[in-house]
Scaffold this motif. Structure first.
Motif, PDB file in Angstrom:
ATOM      1  N   LEU A 285      -4.674  -5.722   4.818  1.00 31.64           N
ATOM      2  CA  LEU A 285      -4.178  -6.599   5.890  1.00 31.64           C
ATOM      3  C   LEU A 285      -4.023  -5.829   7.197  1.00 31.64           C
ATOM      4  O   LEU A 285      -4.463  -6.275   8.252  1.00 31.64           O
ATOM      5  N   MET A 286      -3.413  -4.667   7.125  1.00 31.37           N
ATOM      6  CA  MET A 286      -3.069  -3.926   8.334  1.00 31.37           C
ATOM      7  C   MET A 286      -4.216  -3.101   8.904  1.00 31.37           C
ATOM      8  O   MET A 286      -4.233  -2.790  10.084  1.00 31.37           O
ATOM      9  N   ASP A 287      -5.194  -2.747   8.067  1.00 30.03           N
ATOM     10  CA  ASP A 287      -6.243  -1.837   8.526  1.00 30.03           C
ATOM     11  C   ASP A 287      -7.647  -2.406   8.424  1.00 30.03           C
ATOM     12  O   ASP A 287      -8.571  -1.840   8.979  1.00 30.03           O
ATOM     13  N   GLY A 288      -7.820  -3.494   7.699  1.00 36.57           N
ATOM     14  CA  GLY A 288      -9.131  -4.138   7.635  1.00 36.57           C
ATOM     15  C   GLY A 288     -10.204  -3.308   6.965  1.00 36.57           C
ATOM     16  O   GLY A 288     -10.023  -2.794   5.868  1.00 36.57           O
ATOM     17  N   GLY A 289     -11.316  -3.169   7.663  1.00 35.74           N
ATOM     18  CA  GLY A 289     -12.531  -2.587   7.095  1.00 35.74           C
ATOM     19  C   GLY A 289     -12.378  -1.237   6.442  1.00 35.74           C
ATOM     20  O   GLY A 289     -12.867  -1.025   5.332  1.00 35.74           O
ATOM     21  N   THR A 290     -11.725  -0.285   7.110  1.00 37.32           N
ATOM     22  CA  THR A 290     -11.621   1.040   6.490  1.00 37.32           C
ATOM     23  C   THR A 290     -10.761   0.997   5.237  1.00 37.32           C
ATOM     24  O   THR A 290     -11.024   1.746   4.293  1.00 37.32           O
ATOM     25  N   ALA A 291      -9.780   0.107   5.191  1.00 35.99           N
ATOM     26  CA  ALA A 291      -8.976  -0.026   3.971  1.00 35.99           C
ATOM     27  C   ALA A 291      -9.794  -0.637   2.844  1.00 35.99           C
ATOM     28  O   ALA A 291      -9.473  -0.434   1.675  1.00 35.99           O
ATOM     29  N   SER A 292     -10.870  -1.349   3.187  1.00 40.72           N
ATOM     30  CA  SER A 292     -11.730  -1.893   2.140  1.00 40.72           C
ATOM     31  C   SER A 292     -12.549  -0.793   1.480  1.00 40.72           C
ATOM     32  O   SER A 292     -13.092  -0.972   0.387  1.00 40.72           O
ATOM     33  N   VAL A 293     -12.615   0.376   2.109  1.00 42.50           N
ATOM     34  CA  VAL A 293     -13.270   1.554   1.532  1.00 42.50           C
ATOM     35  C   VAL A 293     -12.242   2.468   0.867  1.00 42.50           C
ATOM     36  O   VAL A 293     -12.422   2.894  -0.273  1.00 42.50           O
ATOM     37  N   TYR A 294     -11.164   2.768   1.570  1.00 43.79           N
ATOM     38  CA  TYR A 294     -10.178   3.715   1.058  1.00 43.79           C
ATOM     39  C   TYR A 294      -9.214   3.095   0.050  1.00 43.79           C
ATOM     40  O   TYR A 294      -8.677   3.799  -0.798  1.00 43.79           O
ATOM     41  N   GLY A 295      -8.997   1.793   0.111  1.00 45.27           N
ATOM     42  CA  GLY A 295      -8.149   1.121  -0.872  1.00 45.27           C
ATOM     43  C   GLY A 295      -8.700   1.252  -2.284  1.00 45.27           C
ATOM     44  O   GLY A 295      -7.962   1.647  -3.206  1.00 45.27           O
ATOM     45  N   PRO A 296      -9.976   0.957  -2.492  1.00 44.05           N
ATOM     46  CA  PRO A 296     -10.537   1.162  -3.830  1.00 44.05           C
ATOM     47  C   PRO A 296     -10.474   2.623  -4.289  1.00 44.05           C
ATOM     48  O   PRO A 296     -10.269   2.891  -5.473  1.00 44.05           O
ATOM     49  N   ARG A 297     -10.614   3.550  -3.354  1.00 43.30           N
ATOM     50  CA  ARG A 297     -10.466   4.964  -3.716  1.00 43.30           C
ATOM     51  C   ARG A 297      -9.048   5.228  -4.218  1.00 43.30           C
ATOM     52  O   ARG A 297      -8.853   5.958  -5.194  1.00 43.30           O
ATOM     53  N   ALA A 298      -8.080   4.638  -3.536  1.00 41.78           N
ATOM     54  CA  ALA A 298      -6.676   4.832  -3.924  1.00 41.78           C
ATOM     55  C   ALA A 298      -6.410   4.251  -5.309  1.00 41.78           C
ATOM     56  O   ALA A 298      -5.706   4.855  -6.119  1.00 41.78           O
ATOM     57  N   LEU A 299      -6.975   3.080  -5.580  1.00 39.45           N
ATOM     58  CA  LEU A 299      -6.789   2.473  -6.903  1.00 39.45           C
ATOM     59  C   LEU A 299      -7.461   3.329  -7.975  1.00 39.45           C
ATOM     60  O   LEU A 299      -6.901   3.550  -9.050  1.00 39.45           O
ATOM     61  N   GLU A 300      -8.634   3.852  -7.669  1.00 43.07           N
ATOM     62  CA  GLU A 300      -9.333   4.735  -8.607  1.00 43.07           C
ATOM     63  C   GLU A 300      -8.483   5.998  -8.875  1.00 43.07           C
ATOM     64  O   GLU A 300      -8.347   6.437 -10.023  1.00 43.07           O
ATOM     65  N   ALA A 301      -7.905   6.550  -7.827  1.00 43.92           N
ATOM     66  CA  ALA A 301      -7.056   7.729  -7.993  1.00 43.92           C
ATOM     67  C   ALA A 301      -5.838   7.394  -8.841  1.00 43.92           C
ATOM     68  O   ALA A 301      -5.486   8.152  -9.755  1.00 43.92           O
ATOM     69  N   PHE A 302      -5.204   6.266  -8.565  1.00 47.75           N
ATOM     70  CA  PHE A 302      -4.040   5.868  -9.352  1.00 47.75           C
ATOM     71  C   PHE A 302      -4.423   5.724 -10.824  1.00 47.75           C
ATOM     72  O   PHE A 302      -3.717   6.217 -11.703  1.00 47.75           O
ATOM     73  N   ARG A 303      -5.533   5.073 -11.091  1.00 46.34           N
ATOM     74  CA  ARG A 303      -5.971   4.900 -12.482  1.00 46.34           C
ATOM     75  C   ARG A 303      -6.199   6.254 -13.151  1.00 46.34           C
ATOM     76  O   ARG A 303      -5.874   6.429 -14.335  1.00 46.34           O
ATOM     77  N   GLU A 304      -6.776   7.190 -12.413  1.00 45.90           N
ATOM     78  CA  GLU A 304      -7.004   8.516 -12.980  1.00 45.90           C
ATOM     79  C   GLU A 304      -5.701   9.171 -13.401  1.00 45.90           C
ATOM     80  O   GLU A 304      -5.600   9.710 -14.517  1.00 45.90           O
ATOM     81  N   PHE A 305      -4.695   9.109 -12.564  1.00 40.84           N
ATOM     82  CA  PHE A 305      -3.428   9.772 -12.867  1.00 40.84           C
ATOM     83  C   PHE A 305      -2.581   8.967 -13.837  1.00 40.84           C
ATOM     84  O   PHE A 305      -1.851   9.545 -14.639  1.00 40.84           O
ATOM     85  N   ALA A 306      -2.673   7.653 -13.791  1.00 39.90           N
ATOM     86  CA  ALA A 306      -1.899   6.823 -14.722  1.00 39.90           C
ATOM     87  C   ALA A 306      -2.410   6.985 -16.150  1.00 39.90           C
ATOM     88  O   ALA A 306      -1.639   6.887 -17.098  1.00 39.90           O
ATOM     89  N   ALA A 307      -3.701   7.288 -16.277  1.00 38.62           N
ATOM     90  CA  ALA A 307      -4.293   7.476 -17.596  1.00 38.62           C
ATOM     91  C   ALA A 307      -3.836   8.792 -18.231  1.00 38.62           C
ATOM     92  O   ALA A 307      -3.974   8.967 -19.444  1.00 38.62           O
ATOM     93  N   GLY A 308      -3.309   9.655 -17.406  1.00 36.76           N
ATOM     94  CA  GLY A 308      -2.779  10.916 -17.929  1.00 36.76           C
ATOM     95  C   GLY A 308      -3.747  11.996 -17.827  1.00 36.76           C
ATOM     96  O   GLY A 308      -3.911  12.984 -18.249  1.00 36.76           O
TER      97      GLY A 308
END
Length: 113
Positions: A90-113
């Motif tokens: 919402l706040m950043d638009g296009g670049t967040a559409s690239v970096y947001g998925p990266r953040a979710l991927e990173a979270f999944r990596e660390f949440a998996a242990g």
């Protein structure tokens, strides 16, 4: 080893070198970090998810890695992180559409242990 674990590992030595060159400043930053994410009126997991959103908006892969790991350790769920990342979009638009998925991927990596 996952990508975001490697990002953190790649930053260890240069960070250590800069810490040694400017110890007082880095100690101050460490104290600020500890105080900013401490349990308070808001729980640590909310603060770490907020930091993750800021990392997305600032387009900082190192920050994404550190705060995704911290959010996972603080007990954030994937659903909570995904919802927070929609605020980044919402706040950043296009670049967040690239970096947001990266953040979710990173979270999944660390949440998996």
């Amino acid at each position: 080893m996952g990508h975001y674990t490697e990002v953190i590992d790649d930053l260890k030595e240069p960070t250590r070198a800069l810490y040694q060159a400017q110890t007082d400043a880095w100690k101050g930053f460490g104290q600020l970090h500890k105080a900013a994410v401490a349990e308070g009126a808001l729980p640590t997991k909310v603060k770490e998810m907020t930091a993750l959103v800021v990392a997305v908006v600032k387009q900082c892969d190192g920050c994404i890695a550190y705060h995704a790991k911290a959010a996972a350790r603080a007990g954030a769920t994937e659903e909570e992180v995904a919802e927070m990342l929609s605020v980044a979009l919402l706040m950043d638009g296009g670049t967040a559409s690239v970096y947001g998925p990266r953040a979710l991927e990173a979270f999944r990596e660390f949440a998996a242990g």
